[in-house]
Write a protein that holds these residues in place. Structure first.
Motif, PDB file in Angstrom:
ATOM      1  N   ASP A  81      -4.572   7.830   6.363  1.00 30.61           N
ATOM      2  CA  ASP A  81      -4.167   6.646   7.120  1.00 30.61           C
ATOM      3  C   ASP A  81      -2.652   6.556   7.330  1.00 30.61           C
ATOM      4  OD1 ASP A  81      -3.665   6.155   4.490  1.00 30.61           O
ATOM      5  OD2 ASP A  81      -4.565   4.172   4.434  1.00 30.61           O
ATOM      6  N   HIS A 101       0.069   7.193   5.132  1.00 33.35           N
ATOM      7  CA  HIS A 101       1.020   7.013   4.045  1.00 33.35           C
ATOM      8  C   HIS A 101       1.592   8.372   3.651  1.00 33.35           C
ATOM      9  CE1 HIS A 101      -1.464   3.356   3.654  1.00 33.35           C
ATOM     10  NE2 HIS A 101      -0.296   2.804   3.390  1.00 33.35           N
ATOM     11  N   HIS A 118       0.822  -1.198   0.000  1.00 34.54           N
ATOM     12  CA  HIS A 118       0.000   0.000   0.000  1.00 34.54           C
ATOM     13  C   HIS A 118       0.863   1.256   0.000  1.00 34.54           C
ATOM     14  CE1 HIS A 118      -3.512  -2.427   0.590  1.00 34.54           C
ATOM     15  NE2 HIS A 118      -2.911  -3.039   1.580  1.00 34.54           N
ATOM     16  N   THR A 121      -1.653  10.745   3.129  1.00 31.19           N
ATOM     17  CA  THR A 121      -3.027  10.244   3.194  1.00 31.19           C
ATOM     18  C   THR A 121      -3.494  10.254   4.643  1.00 31.19           C
ATOM     19  OG1 THR A 121      -2.300   7.955   3.430  1.00 31.19           O
ATOM     20  CG2 THR A 121      -2.697   8.747   1.187  1.00 31.19           C
TER      21      THR A 121
END
Length: 180
Positions: A91, A93, A24, A89
């Motif tokens: 979350d 990243h 990811h 991001t």
């Protein structure tokens, strides 16, 4: 030997080898055409990162951009300078890209470069700028493709990770058998 020692050793080894998950991983690519910075934000599998905030800073500028539905963004800057783009991001990243001032070529109309009819012994700066702009336009897709290829997760990477896990497990079992 206490039963928890191999677990502690294995946990310590895993913590030393820990890295963010590559599956990811967030990737950021940016290029310059004239005085316009544009690029894309995407995940390792190639899926676009939609609505990701991107901070553009440098050259006395600090701007907040957002990637569109295709993961793309663009911004025109007033002057050539060293710029840094950071995408984050929600979350956690994060990806970063740097642009050097040397990558900027002021946009010159191609017609001005063509108007030189008589050959001159000295290189025409307008013609040189037009050539640099054309070369930059041609190189951009190649640079973007290269960046995407380098960010791709490959089978050998997955097998290498499994090899590390099996190797560490074997080391822990060997250590346990030797002590017990």
């Amino acid at each position: 030997m206490r039963p928890s020692e191999p677990r502690v050793l294995l946990l310590a080894l895993l913590m030393l080898c820990w890295q963010p998950a590559w599956a990811h991983r967030l990737n950021l690519f940016a290029g310059v055409e004239g005085m316009r910075i544009s690029g894309s934000v995407y995940f390792s599998g190639g899926a676009p990162a939609v609505g990701v905030p991107i901070e553009l800073s440098g050259g006395e500028v600090s701007l907040a951009l957002v990637s569109d539905a295709e993961g793309r963004f663009a911004q025109t800057v007033a002057r050539a300078a060293d710029y840094r783009l950071v995408a984050r991001t929600a979350d956690g990243h994060r990806a970063e890209w740097r642009i050097d001032a040397a990558e900027f070529v002021p946009a010159q109309p191609l017609q001005a470069a063509i108007q030189t009819v008589a050959p001159t012994p000295v290189a025409d700066p307008v013609l040189l700028a037009a050539i640099e702009q054309a070369v930059a336009r041609q190189l951009r897709p190649l640079r973007e493709e290269l960046a995407a290829e380098q960010a791709r997760v490959r089978l050998r990477d997955l097998l290498g990770g499994l090899g590390y896990i099996l190797g560490l497990t074997g080391l822990a079992l060997w250590w346990r058998a030797r002590r017990g």
